[in-house]
Design a protein around this motif. Structure first.
Motif, short mmCIF file in Angstrom:
data_model
loop_
_atom_site.label_atom_id
_atom_site.label_comp_id
_atom_site.label_asym_id
_atom_site.label_seq_id
_atom_site.Cartn_x
_atom_site.Cartn_y
_atom_site.Cartn_z
N ILE A 193 -31.17 37.87 0.80
CA ILE A 193 -29.79 37.39 0.81
C ILE A 193 -29.17 37.76 -0.54
CG2 ILE A 193 -28.28 35.40 1.00
CD1 ILE A 193 -30.51 34.03 2.58
N SER A 194 -28.19 38.65 -0.51
CA SER A 194 -27.61 39.13 -1.76
C SER A 194 -26.55 38.17 -2.28
CB SER A 194 -27.01 40.52 -1.56
OG SER A 194 -25.96 40.44 -0.63
N GLY A 195 -26.13 38.43 -3.51
CA GLY A 195 -25.10 37.62 -4.15
C GLY A 195 -25.62 36.96 -5.40
N MET A 196 -24.69 36.59 -6.26
CA MET A 196 -25.10 35.90 -7.49
C MET A 196 -24.02 34.90 -7.87
SD MET A 196 -26.54 37.56 -10.85
CE MET A 196 -27.02 36.61 -12.25
N PRO A 197 -24.09 33.69 -7.47
CA PRO A 197 -25.02 33.10 -6.49
C PRO A 197 -24.57 33.42 -5.08
CG PRO A 197 -23.52 31.42 -7.25
CD PRO A 197 -23.19 32.68 -8.04
N PRO A 198 -25.50 33.38 -4.13
CA PRO A 198 -25.12 33.66 -2.74
C PRO A 198 -24.26 32.55 -2.17
CG PRO A 198 -27.45 33.18 -2.91
CD PRO A 198 -26.92 33.17 -4.29
N ARG A 199 -23.38 32.91 -1.27
CA ARG A 199 -22.50 31.92 -0.64
C ARG A 199 -23.27 31.16 0.43
NH1 ARG A 199 -17.55 31.54 -1.60
NH2 ARG A 199 -17.01 30.97 0.52
N PRO A 200 -22.84 29.94 0.75
CA PRO A 200 -23.52 29.16 1.79
C PRO A 200 -23.56 29.88 3.14
CG PRO A 200 -22.01 27.76 0.57
CD PRO A 200 -21.78 29.16 0.10
N GLU A 201 -22.49 30.62 3.45
CA GLU A 201 -22.47 31.35 4.72
C GLU A 201 -23.56 32.42 4.74
OE1 GLU A 201 -19.20 31.94 2.79
OE2 GLU A 201 -19.06 29.81 3.16
N ALA A 202 -23.82 33.01 3.58
CA ALA A 202 -24.85 34.04 3.50
C ALA A 202 -26.23 33.43 3.76
CB ALA A 202 -24.82 34.72 2.13
N LEU A 203 -26.47 32.23 3.26
CA LEU A 203 -27.76 31.57 3.52
C LEU A 203 -27.91 31.27 5.01
CD1 LEU A 203 -30.39 30.24 2.64
CD2 LEU A 203 -29.09 28.16 2.17
N LEU A 204 -26.86 30.78 5.64
CA LEU A 204 -26.93 30.51 7.08
C LEU A 204 -27.16 31.80 7.87
CD1 LEU A 204 -24.09 27.87 7.46
CD2 LEU A 204 -26.55 27.50 7.53
N TYR A 205 -26.49 32.88 7.46
CA TYR A 205 -26.69 34.17 8.12
C TYR A 205 -28.13 34.66 7.93
CZ TYR A 205 -26.02 39.03 9.44
OH TYR A 205 -26.13 40.26 10.04
N GLY A 206 -28.69 34.48 6.73
CA GLY A 206 -30.08 34.87 6.48
C GLY A 206 -31.06 34.09 7.34
N ILE A 207 -30.81 32.81 7.53
CA ILE A 207 -31.68 32.01 8.39
C ILE A 207 -31.56 32.46 9.84
CG2 ILE A 207 -32.06 29.66 9.27
CD1 ILE A 207 -31.35 28.67 6.44
N GLN A 208 -30.35 32.82 10.27
CA GLN A 208 -30.18 33.36 11.62
C GLN A 208 -30.92 34.69 11.79
OE1 GLN A 208 -25.94 33.57 12.09
NE2 GLN A 208 -25.75 31.41 12.64
N MET A 209 -30.90 35.53 10.76
CA MET A 209 -31.64 36.79 10.82
C MET A 209 -33.15 36.53 10.92
SD MET A 209 -29.57 39.58 10.47
CE MET A 209 -29.14 38.90 12.03
N LEU A 210 -33.63 35.51 10.21
CA LEU A 210 -35.04 35.15 10.29
C LEU A 210 -35.38 34.65 11.69
CD1 LEU A 210 -37.68 34.94 8.74
CD2 LEU A 210 -37.03 32.63 8.09
N HIS A 211 -34.49 33.88 12.31
CA HIS A 211 -34.71 33.41 13.68
C HIS A 211 -34.84 34.60 14.63
CE1 HIS A 211 -33.16 29.00 13.52
NE2 HIS A 211 -34.03 29.26 12.58
N LYS A 212 -33.97 35.60 14.48
CA LYS A 212 -34.03 36.78 15.34
C LYS A 212 -35.34 37.54 15.13
CE LYS A 212 -29.07 37.47 15.70
NZ LYS A 212 -27.93 38.32 15.37
N LYS A 213 -35.79 37.61 13.88
CA LYS A 213 -37.04 38.30 13.57
C LYS A 213 -38.23 37.56 14.20
CE LYS A 213 -39.67 40.19 9.76
NZ LYS A 213 -39.72 40.48 8.34
N ILE A 214 -38.19 36.25 14.16
CA ILE A 214 -39.28 35.45 14.74
C ILE A 214 -39.31 35.62 16.26
CG2 ILE A 214 -40.08 33.09 15.13
CD1 ILE A 214 -39.01 32.45 12.30
#
Length: 107
Positions: free
Chosen positions: A74-95
């Motif tokens: 998840i890129s950014g410095m600091p990353p936005r909350p939406e980016a964290l939610l998107y990263g978790i969704q990407m992890l769900h798809k990978k699982i």
């Protein structure tokens, strides 16, 4: 009734955020090794992904992936909350794409 004990042995997701130094790297590796299978890692922020502003320092690890395998960045410095939610969704798809998950769901 169950007693809540937060420990690496009961976790399946590790979110690494911030700068990782070589002094902290063995502890991070030990925590990762103590996690139960399946285990997933999210590297959050440019400091965790590439060392950030301090990447030229001798004490900073140039990316968490040098120590442990990372599933989602998840890129950014600091990353936005939406980016964290998107990263978790990407992890769900990978699982969901993994074969072991499909077998457990079908059984």
């Amino acid at each position: 009734m169950e007693i809540f004990r937060p420990s690496p042995r009961q976790a399946d997701l590790l979110i690494v955020n911030g700068t990782l130094t070589w002094k902290m790297a063995p502890q991070l590796k030990r925590i990762y090794d103590q996690m139960a299978e399946p285990k997933y890692v999210i590297a959050m922020g440019s400091c965790a992904i590439s060392g950030g502003l301090f990447r030229n320092s001798y004490a900073v690890v140039p990316g968490v992936n040098k120590i442990i395998p990372v599933d989602v960045y998840i890129s950014g410095m600091p990353p936005r909350p939406e980016a964290l939610l998107y990263g978790i969704q990407m992890l769900h798809k990978k699982i969901k794409k993994q074969k072991n998950f499909a077998k457990r769901k079908a059984a």
